[in-house]
Write a protein that holds these residues in place. Structure first.
Motif, mmCIF file in Angstrom:
data_model
loop_
_atom_site.group_PDB
_atom_site.id
_atom_site.type_symbol
_atom_site.label_atom_id
_atom_site.label_comp_id
_atom_site.label_asym_id
_atom_site.label_seq_id
_atom_site.Cartn_x
_atom_site.Cartn_y
_atom_site.Cartn_z
ATOM 1 N N THR A 1 72.314 -48.940 -37.077
ATOM 2 C CA THR A 1 73.500 -48.270 -36.551
ATOM 3 C C THR A 1 73.463 -46.767 -36.775
ATOM 4 O O THR A 1 74.196 -46.015 -36.137
ATOM 5 N N ASP A 2 72.595 -46.320 -37.690
ATOM 6 C CA ASP A 2 72.470 -44.886 -37.974
ATOM 7 C C ASP A 2 71.188 -44.281 -37.396
ATOM 8 O O ASP A 2 70.953 -43.076 -37.545
ATOM 9 N N GLU A 3 70.371 -45.096 -36.740
ATOM 10 C CA GLU A 3 69.056 -44.618 -36.297
ATOM 11 C C GLU A 3 69.156 -43.436 -35.336
ATOM 12 O O GLU A 3 68.438 -42.429 -35.489
ATOM 13 N N ALA A 4 70.038 -43.514 -34.361
ATOM 14 C CA ALA A 4 70.148 -42.444 -33.365
ATOM 15 C C ALA A 4 70.613 -41.137 -34.006
ATOM 16 O O ALA A 4 70.061 -40.064 -33.732
ATOM 17 N N VAL A 5 71.598 -41.209 -34.871
ATOM 18 C CA VAL A 5 72.119 -39.992 -35.494
ATOM 19 C C VAL A 5 71.109 -39.421 -36.497
ATOM 20 O O VAL A 5 71.034 -38.193 -36.686
ATOM 21 N N ILE A 6 70.305 -40.264 -37.114
ATOM 22 C CA ILE A 6 69.263 -39.800 -38.024
ATOM 23 C C ILE A 6 68.209 -39.003 -37.252
ATOM 24 O O ILE A 6 67.786 -37.918 -37.675
ATOM 25 N N LYS A 7 67.782 -39.522 -36.118
ATOM 26 C CA LYS A 7 66.821 -38.804 -35.280
ATOM 27 C C LYS A 7 67.385 -37.455 -34.836
ATOM 28 O O LYS A 7 66.689 -36.432 -34.867
ATOM 29 N N LYS A 8 68.647 -37.468 -34.454
ATOM 30 C CA LYS A 8 69.299 -36.230 -34.010
ATOM 31 C C LYS A 8 69.408 -35.225 -35.152
ATOM 32 O O LYS A 8 69.181 -34.025 -34.967
ATOM 33 N N THR A 9 69.746 -35.706 -36.330
ATOM 34 C CA THR A 9 69.917 -34.831 -37.496
ATOM 35 C C THR A 9 68.611 -34.118 -37.851
ATOM 36 O O THR A 9 68.593 -32.906 -38.097
ATOM 37 N N ILE A 10 67.507 -34.867 -37.893
ATOM 38 C CA ILE A 10 66.213 -34.260 -38.233
ATOM 39 C C ILE A 10 65.769 -33.302 -37.138
ATOM 40 O O ILE A 10 65.267 -32.199 -37.422
ATOM 41 N N SER B 1 58.103 -36.003 -45.287
ATOM 42 C CA SER B 1 58.607 -35.865 -46.650
ATOM 43 C C SER B 1 60.112 -36.098 -46.700
ATOM 44 O O SER B 1 60.617 -36.729 -47.633
ATOM 45 N N ILE B 2 60.841 -35.580 -45.720
ATOM 46 C CA ILE B 2 62.286 -35.819 -45.639
ATOM 47 C C ILE B 2 62.572 -37.317 -45.596
ATOM 48 O O ILE B 2 63.461 -37.824 -46.297
ATOM 49 N N LEU B 3 61.799 -38.041 -44.803
ATOM 50 C CA LEU B 3 62.001 -39.485 -44.698
ATOM 51 C C LEU B 3 61.664 -40.192 -46.014
ATOM 52 O O LEU B 3 62.364 -41.128 -46.414
ATOM 53 N N ARG B 4 60.608 -39.733 -46.699
ATOM 54 C CA ARG B 4 60.255 -40.349 -47.986
ATOM 55 C C ARG B 4 61.339 -40.106 -49.031
ATOM 56 O O ARG B 4 61.667 -41.001 -49.824
ATOM 57 N N ILE B 5 61.881 -38.898 -49.040
ATOM 58 C CA ILE B 5 62.943 -38.582 -50.012
ATOM 59 C C ILE B 5 64.183 -39.419 -49.728
ATOM 60 O O ILE B 5 64.813 -39.966 -50.649
ATOM 61 N N ALA B 6 64.548 -39.522 -48.455
ATOM 62 C CA ALA B 6 65.706 -40.343 -48.081
ATOM 63 C C ALA B 6 65.474 -41.799 -48.455
ATOM 64 O O ALA B 6 66.397 -42.495 -48.921
ATOM 65 N N ALA C 1 68.327 -35.441 -48.214
ATOM 66 C CA ALA C 1 66.900 -35.128 -48.255
ATOM 67 C C ALA C 1 66.613 -33.781 -47.593
ATOM 68 O O ALA C 1 65.808 -32.995 -48.101
ATOM 69 N N ILE C 2 67.256 -33.505 -46.480
ATOM 70 C CA ILE C 2 67.062 -32.227 -45.786
ATOM 71 C C ILE C 2 67.512 -31.074 -46.674
ATOM 72 O O ILE C 2 66.809 -30.066 -46.811
ATOM 73 N N GLY C 3 68.678 -31.206 -47.286
ATOM 74 C CA GLY C 3 69.193 -30.145 -48.147
ATOM 75 C C GLY C 3 68.300 -29.874 -49.337
ATOM 76 O O GLY C 3 68.014 -28.720 -49.674
#
Length: 305
Positions: free
Chosen positions: A231-240, A262-267, A286-288
């Motif tokens: 349910t969060d996949e689309a917004v995650i792609k958009k965020t990155i 790396s962002i994905l690994r941290i998340a 993770a981005i921050g």
């Protein structure tokens, strides 16, 4: 009624485990930067690879004498069971291994499979060992070749390394570290603020050691299976995507391996700590964290006498 470890850990998982547990990692190293390093070390500690994807995190501490780098490694060795090695001495005994005689012999990398490898003075490591380390950090294995024979050894290690001079470390290796830090000397004001805590620790006051809890929790959380919440996949792609497009030019010097993956690994690590699916909030965190670390690290200098 006494709670089981499972019940206790589930309570921690619901109460911001990153903040609660990280403050007990090498707690006597003072300063705001060490608070961030502790959080990164906790995230690193919970990771392990998925069957077809590297999810292990690596931490680099670059700085001069007296900044606490080696003390941090020694704490992790004593309390978390990490394998501590000195790069200069290791190059004489074999980090990768060797192919002398009739057999191919694995080195310390293979012997440390599944553990945290604590490398002191990475900048003094031989080129051959750096090549093996590079392959191991990315792939979780390495290959030794002798004539027509070759053998591949599993070495899914997580790395905490220290160094003084980054110019003597292969650039691709630096790129594999998710958390690179230029460790700063603590200011006089910060040291003065912590005098009371240091004296209390010296006198044995308030000296509860929660390292066993930290270690047990990491072992428990690491067994979980997590993935991106559909349910969060689309917004995650958009965020990155938005971050990559809007971030300043400082990120241009970092590869997609060091940034997007790396962002994905941290998340992923953050979600594991909380025993949750990967949500947008984990990506935002993770981005921050990654953005701040890369900006601070890119300021240099990286050569310290």
């Amino acid at each position: 009624m006494c709670k089981t470890n499972e019940e206790y850990f589930k309570i921690i998982a619901e109460q911001q485990p990153l903040d609660f547990l990280s403050k007990h990692i090498c707690p006597y190293l003072v300063g705001s930067q060490w608070n961030t390093i502790r959080r990164c070390a906790l995230l690193m500690g919970v990771t392990s690879d998925c069957p077809t994807l590297r999810m292990r995190l690596h931490l680099l501490l670059c700085g001069g004498p007296g900044t606490g780098k080696t003390e941090f490694l020694k704490w992790w060795q004593r309390k978390m069971g990490g394998v501590l090695i000195n790069s200069e001495l290791t190059s004489k005994t074999g980090l990768v291994g060797d192919a002398r005689g009739k057999k191919i012999h694995p080195g310390l990398l293979a012997q440390s499979h599944g553990n945290v490898l604590l490398i002191d003075e990475l900048d003094k490591m031989s080129a051959e060992d750096q090549n093996g380390l590079l392959q191991t950090m990315e792939e979780g294995s390495y290959t030794i070749t002798k004539g027509k024979n070759h053998e591949t050894f599993k070495a899914e290690v997580r790395i905490i390394a220290t160094c003084n001079d980054l110019t003597k470390v292969q650039k691709p290796i630096i790129d594999r570290f998710d958390f690179p830090f230029q460790v700063q000397q603590v200011s006089r004001d910060q040291r003065a603020d912590y005098v009371s805590n240091i004296i209390d620790s010296f006198m044995g006051k308030n000296s509860k050691d929660y390292s066993l809890v930290v270690k047990a929790y990491l072992d428990w959380a690491r067994k979980a299976i997590t993935q991106i919440d559909p349910t969060d996949e689309a917004v995650i792609k958009k965020t990155i995507k938005e971050y990559i497009l809007k971030a300043d030019d400082a990120i241009g010097g970092f590869s997609y391996r060091n940034l997007e993956f790396s962002i994905l690994r941290i998340a992923y690590a953050y979600a594991l700590l909380e025993r949750k699916s990967i949500l947008e909030q984990h990506i935002q965190f993770a981005i921050g964290l990654k953005d701040q670390i890369l900006h601070d690290f890119s300021k240099g200098p990286h050569t310290i006498i």
